[in-house]
Design a protein around this motif. Structure first.
Motif, short mmCIF file in Angstrom:
data_model
loop_
_atom_site.label_atom_id
_atom_site.label_comp_id
_atom_site.label_asym_id
_atom_site.label_seq_id
_atom_site.Cartn_x
_atom_site.Cartn_y
_atom_site.Cartn_z
N GLN A 147 3.73 12.85 0.41
CA GLN A 147 4.88 11.95 0.48
C GLN A 147 5.70 11.99 -0.81
O GLN A 147 6.93 11.99 -0.78
CB GLN A 147 4.41 10.52 0.77
CG GLN A 147 3.88 10.28 2.16
CD GLN A 147 4.99 10.34 3.21
OE1 GLN A 147 6.17 10.41 2.91
NE2 GLN A 147 4.59 10.31 4.48
N ASP A 176 0.85 -1.18 0.00
CA ASP A 176 0.00 0.00 0.00
C ASP A 176 0.89 1.23 0.00
O ASP A 176 1.71 1.42 0.90
CB ASP A 176 -0.88 -0.03 1.25
CG ASP A 176 -1.95 1.05 1.25
OD1 ASP A 176 -1.73 2.10 0.60
OD2 ASP A 176 -2.99 0.85 1.89
N ARG A 217 -8.43 13.62 0.93
CA ARG A 217 -7.46 13.47 2.02
C ARG A 217 -6.47 12.36 1.71
O ARG A 217 -5.26 12.50 1.95
CB ARG A 217 -8.18 13.17 3.34
CG ARG A 217 -8.87 14.36 3.97
CD ARG A 217 -9.23 14.08 5.42
NE ARG A 217 -10.07 12.90 5.58
CZ ARG A 217 -11.40 12.91 5.52
NH1 ARG A 217 -12.04 14.05 5.29
NH2 ARG A 217 -12.09 11.81 5.69
N TRP A 218 -6.98 11.25 1.17
CA TRP A 218 -6.11 10.11 0.86
C TRP A 218 -5.08 10.47 -0.20
O TRP A 218 -3.87 10.27 -0.01
CB TRP A 218 -6.99 8.94 0.39
CG TRP A 218 -6.22 7.81 -0.20
CD1 TRP A 218 -5.48 6.86 0.47
CD2 TRP A 218 -6.10 7.50 -1.60
NE1 TRP A 218 -4.91 6.00 -0.43
CE2 TRP A 218 -5.28 6.35 -1.70
CE3 TRP A 218 -6.61 8.06 -2.76
CZ2 TRP A 218 -4.95 5.77 -2.92
CZ3 TRP A 218 -6.29 7.48 -3.97
CH2 TRP A 218 -5.47 6.36 -4.05
N LEU A 219 -5.52 11.04 -1.33
CA LEU A 219 -4.59 11.35 -2.41
C LEU A 219 -3.68 12.52 -2.02
O LEU A 219 -2.51 12.54 -2.40
CB LEU A 219 -5.35 11.66 -3.70
CG LEU A 219 -4.49 11.82 -4.96
CD1 LEU A 219 -3.54 10.63 -5.14
CD2 LEU A 219 -5.37 11.99 -6.19
N GLY A 246 -2.49 13.03 0.91
CA GLY A 246 -1.45 12.41 1.73
C GLY A 246 -0.39 11.73 0.88
O GLY A 246 0.82 11.81 1.17
N ILE A 247 -0.83 11.06 -0.19
CA ILE A 247 0.11 10.42 -1.11
C ILE A 247 0.99 11.48 -1.78
O ILE A 247 2.22 11.32 -1.89
CB ILE A 247 -0.64 9.61 -2.18
CG1 ILE A 247 -1.43 8.46 -1.54
CG2 ILE A 247 0.32 9.09 -3.24
CD1 ILE A 247 -0.60 7.33 -1.02
N THR A 250 0.24 4.19 0.75
CA THR A 250 0.04 5.00 1.95
C THR A 250 1.03 4.61 3.05
O THR A 250 1.53 5.46 3.79
CB THR A 250 -1.40 4.84 2.48
OG1 THR A 250 -2.32 5.15 1.43
CG2 THR A 250 -1.67 5.76 3.66
N GLU A 251 1.35 3.32 3.13
CA GLU A 251 2.26 2.83 4.16
C GLU A 251 3.71 2.82 3.69
O GLU A 251 4.62 3.23 4.42
CB GLU A 251 1.84 1.42 4.58
CG GLU A 251 0.42 1.34 5.13
CD GLU A 251 -0.05 -0.09 5.30
OE1 GLU A 251 0.72 -1.02 4.94
OE2 GLU A 251 -1.18 -0.28 5.79
N TYR A 288 -11.52 10.80 -0.26
CA TYR A 288 -10.64 10.61 -1.42
C TYR A 288 -9.59 11.71 -1.50
O TYR A 288 -8.40 11.45 -1.71
CB TYR A 288 -11.47 10.58 -2.70
CG TYR A 288 -10.64 10.61 -3.97
CD1 TYR A 288 -9.93 9.49 -4.38
CD2 TYR A 288 -10.58 11.77 -4.75
CE1 TYR A 288 -9.16 9.52 -5.54
CE2 TYR A 288 -9.82 11.81 -5.91
CZ TYR A 288 -9.12 10.68 -6.30
OH TYR A 288 -8.35 10.72 -7.45
N HIS A 333 -8.19 -1.88 -3.70
CA HIS A 333 -8.42 -0.44 -3.48
C HIS A 333 -9.88 -0.08 -3.71
O HIS A 333 -10.46 -0.45 -4.73
CB HIS A 333 -7.54 0.38 -4.41
CG HIS A 333 -7.85 1.85 -4.39
ND1 HIS A 333 -7.52 2.66 -3.32
CD2 HIS A 333 -8.51 2.64 -5.29
CE1 HIS A 333 -7.93 3.88 -3.57
NE2 HIS A 333 -8.54 3.91 -4.75
#
Length: 211
Positions: free
Chosen positions: A56, A6, A48-50, A52-53, A8-9, A46, A37
């Motif tokens: 990084q 993943d 917030r998730w993207l 965060g990616i 995210t991790e 969605y 997914h």
């Protein structure tokens, strides 16, 4: 290299400024069958998730972060880039089929600039590239010429490219074709196997001489 996991991790464990560029086609939240997914997240979740990616990716990349966001996500861009330190350096398009086009956004940290011939060449390739016919078992693969143009635009010869959504491995095959190295992260095991197979089949391109 293909790494199953993943993003995210896994991205959190990669070193800061460890790659020359990120080139990726993230999920668009349109309900595509990606396997593990969930591609039908509530809008705020969605974003917030993207976001965060992308945060990084901005940390890991020494240069640009190139994302095929599609026209579907154009209105979300301010929220997707909020707090990432990335700004829009260029907007490119490729014509998926007659009468339609998809957006590619080149984002970059302050000071990185898209320069002349490299951008012009990418625009020409993107503008005349038809949709890929071989799907490699993936619901929405990008055409190899499109991703090859983006890799050449964003990473120096011999440079290292990261794709946190490797899918069937198009970016990785493009990097090999363009004489760049690559790391791909992919959650779905069957896509990982396809990406490994594509890398084994992809011809090794000659890196252009560094300026």
């Amino acid at each position: 290299m293909v790494v199953r996991g993943d993003a995210t991790e896994l991205l959190a464990g990669l070193p800061t400024a460890g790659v020359d560029a990120v080139v990726t086609d993230p999920p668009w939240n349109l309900g595509r069958p990606y396997g593990g997914h969930d591609d039908r997240l509530p809008d705020d979740q969605y974003v917030r998730w993207l976001n965060g990616i992308l945060r990084q990716c901005a940390r890991i990349s020494r240069g640009p972060v190139v994302a095929c966001v599609g026209t579907h996500n154009a209105g979300r861009l301010p929220r997707l880039l909020a707090g990432t330190g990335l700004g829009v350096a260029a907007r490119l398009w490729w014509h998926r089929e007659p009468g339609s086009a998809e957006a590619v956004v080149v984002t970059a940290p302050p000071g990185w600039q898209v320069r002349g011939p490299r951008l012009d060449a990418a625009e020409r390739v993107l503008a005349r590239t038809p949709e890929t016919r071989r799907r490699w078992g993936h619901p929405v693969p990008k055409p190899l010429p499109v991703m090859t143009a983006l890799v050449r635009l964003s990473a120096p010869p011999g440079g290292l490219v990261l794709d946190p959504f490797a899918g069937s491995g198009t970016t990785l095959a493009a990097a090999r074709r363009a004489g760049r190295r690559s790391i791909g992260v992919e959650l779905e095991a069957r896509f990982c196997r396809t990406a490994v197979r594509r890398l084994a089949l992809a011809p090794t391109g000659r890196s252009e001489r560094r300026a």
